[in-house]
Design a protein around this motif. Structure first.
Motif, PDB file in Angstrom:
ATOM      1  N   LYS A 179       8.631   3.176  -6.358  1.00  0.00           N
ATOM      2  CA  LYS A 179       9.216   1.958  -6.678  1.00  0.00           C
ATOM      3  C   LYS A 179       9.725   1.555  -8.822  1.00  0.00           C
ATOM      4  CE  LYS A 179      11.085  -2.046  -7.018  1.00  0.00           C
ATOM      5  NZ  LYS A 179      12.174  -2.386  -6.250  1.00  0.00           N
ATOM      6  N   TYR A 180       8.192   2.505  -8.711  1.00  0.00           N
ATOM      7  CA  TYR A 180       8.557   2.675 -10.809  1.00  0.00           C
ATOM      8  C   TYR A 180       9.439   3.844 -10.767  1.00  0.00           C
ATOM      9  CZ  TYR A 180       7.840   4.059 -15.449  1.00  0.00           C
ATOM     10  OH  TYR A 180       7.275   4.247 -16.842  1.00  0.00           O
ATOM     11  N   LEU A 183      -2.529   4.630 -13.528  1.00  0.00           N
ATOM     12  CA  LEU A 183      -2.631   2.841 -14.117  1.00  0.00           C
ATOM     13  C   LEU A 183      -1.938   1.683 -12.902  1.00  0.00           C
ATOM     14  CD1 LEU A 183      -2.405   1.504 -17.023  1.00  0.00           C
ATOM     15  CD2 LEU A 183       0.284   2.145 -17.134  1.00  0.00           C
ATOM     16  N   TYR A 184      -1.157   1.583 -12.497  1.00  0.00           N
ATOM     17  CA  TYR A 184      -0.961   0.761 -11.523  1.00  0.00           C
ATOM     18  C   TYR A 184      -1.687   0.085 -10.349  1.00  0.00           C
ATOM     19  CZ  TYR A 184       2.887  -0.696 -13.573  1.00  0.00           C
ATOM     20  OH  TYR A 184       4.432  -0.731 -14.858  1.00  0.00           O
ATOM     21  N   VAL A 185      -2.682   1.172  -9.982  1.00  0.00           N
ATOM     22  CA  VAL A 185      -3.818   0.995  -8.209  1.00  0.00           C
ATOM     23  C   VAL A 185      -5.286   0.543  -8.923  1.00  0.00           C
ATOM     24  CG1 VAL A 185      -4.228   1.388  -6.622  1.00  0.00           C
ATOM     25  CG2 VAL A 185      -1.700   2.209  -7.004  1.00  0.00           C
ATOM     26  N   LEU A 229       1.661  -7.707   2.905  1.00  0.00           N
ATOM     27  CA  LEU A 229       1.353  -8.646   2.049  1.00  0.00           C
ATOM     28  C   LEU A 229       1.373  -8.434   0.527  1.00  0.00           C
ATOM     29  CD1 LEU A 229      -0.302 -11.033   2.634  1.00  0.00           C
ATOM     30  CD2 LEU A 229      -1.795 -10.334   2.073  1.00  0.00           C
ATOM     31  N   TYR A 230       1.367  -7.450   0.005  1.00  0.00           N
ATOM     32  CA  TYR A 230       0.914  -6.793  -1.682  1.00  0.00           C
ATOM     33  C   TYR A 230       2.465  -5.797  -2.279  1.00  0.00           C
ATOM     34  CZ  TYR A 230      -2.984  -9.341  -2.323  1.00  0.00           C
ATOM     35  OH  TYR A 230      -4.029 -10.198  -2.649  1.00  0.00           O
ATOM     36  N   LYS A 231       3.443  -5.387  -1.416  1.00  0.00           N
ATOM     37  CA  LYS A 231       4.409  -5.130  -1.387  1.00  0.00           C
ATOM     38  C   LYS A 231       5.221  -6.169  -2.244  1.00  0.00           C
ATOM     39  CE  LYS A 231       6.938  -2.011   0.886  1.00  0.00           C
ATOM     40  NZ  LYS A 231       6.827  -0.936   2.046  1.00  0.00           N
ATOM     41  N   PRO A 232       5.316  -7.271  -2.119  1.00  0.00           N
ATOM     42  CA  PRO A 232       6.158  -7.958  -3.023  1.00  0.00           C
ATOM     43  C   PRO A 232       5.216  -7.782  -4.073  1.00  0.00           C
ATOM     44  CG  PRO A 232       6.249  -8.963  -0.352  1.00  0.00           C
ATOM     45  CD  PRO A 232       4.999  -7.818  -1.027  1.00  0.00           C
ATOM     46  N   ILE A 233       4.135  -8.038  -4.747  1.00  0.00           N
ATOM     47  CA  ILE A 233       3.404  -8.433  -5.938  1.00  0.00           C
ATOM     48  C   ILE A 233       3.574  -7.057  -6.363  1.00  0.00           C
ATOM     49  CG2 ILE A 233       0.993  -8.659  -6.507  1.00  0.00           C
ATOM     50  CD1 ILE A 233       0.566 -10.302  -3.203  1.00  0.00           C
ATOM     51  N   ILE A 234       3.079  -5.874  -5.733  1.00  0.00           N
ATOM     52  CA  ILE A 234       2.949  -4.825  -6.572  1.00  0.00           C
ATOM     53  C   ILE A 234       5.111  -4.806  -7.224  1.00  0.00           C
ATOM     54  CG2 ILE A 234       3.290  -2.678  -6.823  1.00  0.00           C
ATOM     55  CD1 ILE A 234       0.891  -2.437  -5.255  1.00  0.00           C
ATOM     56  N   PHE A 235       5.784  -5.022  -6.252  1.00  0.00           N
ATOM     57  CA  PHE A 235       7.160  -4.517  -6.868  1.00  0.00           C
ATOM     58  C   PHE A 235       7.501  -5.583  -8.440  1.00  0.00           C
ATOM     59  CE2 PHE A 235       9.129  -2.401  -2.878  1.00  0.00           C
ATOM     60  CZ  PHE A 235       8.123  -1.288  -3.531  1.00  0.00           C
ATOM     61  N   GLU A 236       7.540  -6.635  -7.824  1.00  0.00           N
ATOM     62  CA  GLU A 236       7.514  -8.467  -8.529  1.00  0.00           C
ATOM     63  C   GLU A 236       6.730  -7.849  -9.807  1.00  0.00           C
ATOM     64  OE1 GLU A 236       6.853 -12.411 -10.002  1.00  0.00           O
ATOM     65  OE2 GLU A 236       5.796 -11.921  -8.139  1.00  0.00           O
ATOM     66  N   ARG A 237       5.163  -6.740  -9.706  1.00  0.00           N
ATOM     67  CA  ARG A 237       5.303  -6.487 -11.573  1.00  0.00           C
ATOM     68  C   ARG A 237       5.965  -5.643 -11.351  1.00  0.00           C
ATOM     69  NH1 ARG A 237       4.225  -5.633 -15.768  1.00  0.00           N
ATOM     70  NH2 ARG A 237       2.429  -4.692 -16.514  1.00  0.00           N
ATOM     71  N   LEU A 238       6.164  -4.639 -11.464  1.00  0.00           N
ATOM     72  CA  LEU A 238       6.969  -3.225 -11.791  1.00  0.00           C
ATOM     73  C   LEU A 238       8.711  -3.820 -11.804  1.00  0.00           C
ATOM     74  CD1 LEU A 238       5.832  -1.076  -8.887  1.00  0.00           C
ATOM     75  CD2 LEU A 238       5.369  -0.145 -11.344  1.00  0.00           C
ATOM     76  N   GLU A 239       8.925  -4.767 -11.862  1.00  0.00           N
ATOM     77  CA  GLU A 239       9.890  -5.260 -12.222  1.00  0.00           C
ATOM     78  C   GLU A 239      10.328  -5.477 -13.563  1.00  0.00           C
ATOM     79  OE1 GLU A 239      13.045  -4.921 -10.386  1.00  0.00           O
ATOM     80  OE2 GLU A 239      12.454  -4.132  -8.688  1.00  0.00           O
TER      81      GLU A 239
END
Length: 181
Positions: free
Chosen positions: A129-130, A149-151, A67-77
């Motif tokens: 991803k980073y 930092l992210y998590v 569920l949260y992979k796209p959210i985290i990936f969007e933030r990393l992008e």
């Protein structure tokens, strides 16, 4: 009631019961029979869906990651820039889900069996991803710092249990820029 609907409802009840029990006792002390009793099913029904409580934990963690992979990936992008509007949008768009599932998320994040750990899985996903986004091969120390930092930021957002304002995000990013300069 159809078999599929009954099956879906059983799984939902199992997950809900599991989260409730996690509020009362440590993961290690929870028994399948307690989960089943709380879910209003028998143990055999539990075992139709899950191998054991570890399988249940793994599947719930994976559901959360999916569920949260796209959210985290969007933030990393966003990359190395501090794109305030994008950060704010990510948090605001997901506020309702986080509010509704706060206890479940925090419960899952608190468990580390040595083999199964949502926080560790999230960190691994962030680092992978980073490095993909930036093309950088990080040292172990850098990986740990970026992942934390992210998590940990994400966990803090969940713990706050309130909407974070654009001004708060802006002030924090300003502080971080000044701190690391």
């Amino acid at each position: 009631m159809s078999k599929d609907l009954r099956s879906i409802r059983s799984v939902q009840n199992i997950k809900k019961a599991f989260v409730e029990l996690l509020q009362e006792e440590p993961f290690e002390e929870i028994k399948v029979s307690e989960i089943a009793r709380r879910a209003g099913i028998d143990r055999q029904t539990f075992y139709l869906h899950f191998v054991d409580k570890y399988d249940l934990l793994e599947k719930m963690n994976q559901d959360f990651i999916d569920l949260y992979k796209p959210i985290i990936f969007e933030r990393l992008e966003v990359g190395n820039s501090f794109a305030l509007e994008k950060i704010e949008k990510i948090y605001q768009d997901n506020w309702l889900y986080i509010k509704q599932h706060r206890q479940e998320i925090l419960s899952l994040l608190s468990i580390d069996t040595g083999q199964i750990c949502l926080k560790s899985d999230l960190k691994k996903m962030v680092i992978q991803k980073y490095q993909e986004v930036t093309g950088k091969n990080l040292t172990s120390f850098q990986k740990e710092m970026v992942a934390n930092l992210y998590v940990e930021s994400f966990i803090t957002f969940i713990k706050e249990d309130r909407k974070i304002s654009k001004k708060e995000i802006e002030d924090l990013l300003t502080y971080i820029r000044e701190f690391i300069s």
